[in-house]
Design an enzyme around this catalytic site. Structure first.
Site, short mmCIF file in Angstrom:
data_model
loop_
_atom_site.label_atom_id
_atom_site.label_comp_id
_atom_site.label_asym_id
_atom_site.label_seq_id
_atom_site.Cartn_x
_atom_site.Cartn_y
_atom_site.Cartn_z
N LYS A 1 12.68 -10.84 1.22
CA LYS A 1 11.86 -10.45 2.09
C LYS A 1 12.09 -10.05 3.51
O LYS A 1 12.74 -10.94 4.63
CB LYS A 1 9.97 -11.04 2.39
CG LYS A 1 9.15 -10.18 3.32
CD LYS A 1 8.33 -10.70 3.18
CE LYS A 1 6.60 -10.31 3.94
NZ LYS A 1 5.56 -10.64 3.54
N ARG B 1 -0.14 -11.18 5.55
CA ARG B 1 -0.97 -11.13 4.43
C ARG B 1 -2.66 -12.16 4.41
O ARG B 1 -1.55 -13.24 4.43
CB ARG B 1 -1.22 -10.01 4.15
CG ARG B 1 -0.82 -8.73 4.03
CD ARG B 1 0.05 -8.26 3.60
NE ARG B 1 -0.74 -7.26 1.71
CZ ARG B 1 -0.86 -8.01 0.52
NH1 ARG B 1 0.77 -8.21 0.78
NH2 ARG B 1 -1.57 -7.86 -0.15
N ARG C 1 4.59 -10.23 -8.63
CA ARG C 1 6.51 -11.30 -8.68
C ARG C 1 7.22 -11.15 -10.01
O ARG C 1 6.31 -9.95 -10.40
CB ARG C 1 5.91 -12.73 -9.23
CG ARG C 1 4.72 -13.72 -8.59
CD ARG C 1 5.35 -14.46 -6.90
NE ARG C 1 4.18 -14.56 -5.65
CZ ARG C 1 3.43 -14.87 -5.94
NH1 ARG C 1 3.76 -16.29 -6.58
NH2 ARG C 1 2.86 -15.61 -4.55
C1 BTN Z 1 2.91 -10.28 6.17
O1 BTN Z 1 4.04 -9.77 5.10
O2 BTN Z 1 2.39 -11.54 5.50
C2 BTN Z 1 2.85 -9.24 7.42
C3 BTN Z 1 3.26 -9.84 8.62
C4 BTN Z 1 3.16 -9.10 9.43
C5 BTN Z 1 3.64 -9.18 10.72
C6 BTN Z 1 3.49 -8.75 12.08
S1 BTN Z 1 4.35 -9.07 13.57
C7 BTN Z 1 3.46 -8.18 14.16
C8 BTN Z 1 1.84 -7.96 14.21
N1 BTN Z 1 1.10 -8.92 14.70
C9 BTN Z 1 1.20 -9.86 14.30
O3 BTN Z 1 -0.20 -10.96 14.13
N2 BTN Z 1 1.41 -9.90 12.79
C10 BTN Z 1 2.48 -8.06 12.24
#
Ligand code: BTN
Length: 252
Positions: free
Chosen positions: A115, A50, A250
């Site tokens: 996380k 994100r 947070r």
């Molecule tokens: C986050 O917490 O920032 C979101 C992470 C999301 C990661 C997943 S892994 C599968 C899919 N492909 C990606 O490029 N991102 C999501």
């Protein structure tokens, strides 16, 4: 259930040892993909998180999964979707015996304050038309210690919950199944049917938190989410509501 059985065999699952991003793979196929179609990989070279952050996904250490869906009602109807996805993934884990997993608004899975997984929902489409959704999940199974230098926050792994890891195919199958069911429910009735479950799993419920929006910081007590998926924050000026976007939450 009958609907799900009819859907599952038709939706392909693409598996790769290495890929740039499983979300990207499906975003490039939106015009031919079927609802429920998935992409899995052992490793991503350009995984996305994100807020434009990279998502570090070393070989074989995570469940890396994306699923395609089409929402006929259009983009506006997708509001709160990632919260429903969070509930579906936690429930998949609970059904496999992993207890104690929580959710952190808007869409992280947490275990003991760290996380465990991230969710990234990406959309394409134009106003008024149906929209394409790609739901990405990155779930830590067993991460190599050296990755600590590249990851910007404390993380948890599924093996911390139970050192005898469940079979990865079984895990992937369960998450896919739960996600498909959750998407059918979301399509029919929106976020409403997930709100109670989300609030039950809320990591910050009743705790002091800080909301960061660029340079702005708001302090309050987290009071769960409402029917739109907005975070309810009890502040000195009363209850305030925050919808997603460039906001991070947070501990206060
Ligand atoms: C986050 O917490 O920032 C979101 C992470 C999301 C990661 C997943 S892994 C599968 C899919 N492909 C990606 O490029 N991102 C999501």
């Amino acid at each position: 259930q009958a609907q799900l059985q009819a859907l599952a065999p038709m939706a392909p699952i693409h598996c790769f040892p290495v890929i740039d991003s499983t979300n990207q793979f499906l975003l490039e196929r939106v015009n031919q993909a079927r609802a429920g179609e998935c992409c899995l990989a052992e490793c991503q070279t350009a995984g996305r998180g994100r807020r434009g952050k990279p998502w570090i996904s070393p070989f074989g250490c995570q469940l890396i999964l994306s699923m395609y869906w089409r929402l006929e009602q259009g983009m506006a109807a997708a509001m709160g979707l990632s919260l429903a996805v969070g509930v579906a993934v936690v429930e998949a884990l609970e059904s496999l015996g992993y207890q104690g997993v929580e959710l952190k608004w808007p869409n992280d899975l947490y275990y003991q304050g760290r996380k465990l997984a991230g969710i990234l929902v990406e959309m394409s489409g134009s106003a008024g038309a149906s929209c394409h959704l790609v739901i990405g999940v990155g779930l830590n199974l067993a991460m190599p210690a050296r990755e600590g230098e590249r990851i910007d926050q404390a993380w948890a792994e599924l093996r911390h919950i139970n050192p005898e890891l469940v079979d990865r195919n079984q895990l992937a199958a369960r998450v896919i199944e739960r996600l498909q069911t959750a998407m059918q429910t979301f399509e029919q009735s929106g976020l409403g049917s997930f709100v109670d479950a989300w609030n039950r799993l809320d990591h910050f419920a009743g705790r002091p938190v800080r909301l960061l929006m660029g340079d702005l910081e708001v302090r309050g007590i987290a009071r769960g989410i409402d029917d739109r998926g907005a975070l309810r924050l009890e502040t000195e000026e009363g209850i305030k509501f925050y919808l997603g976007g460039e906001i991070s939450l947070r501990r206060g």
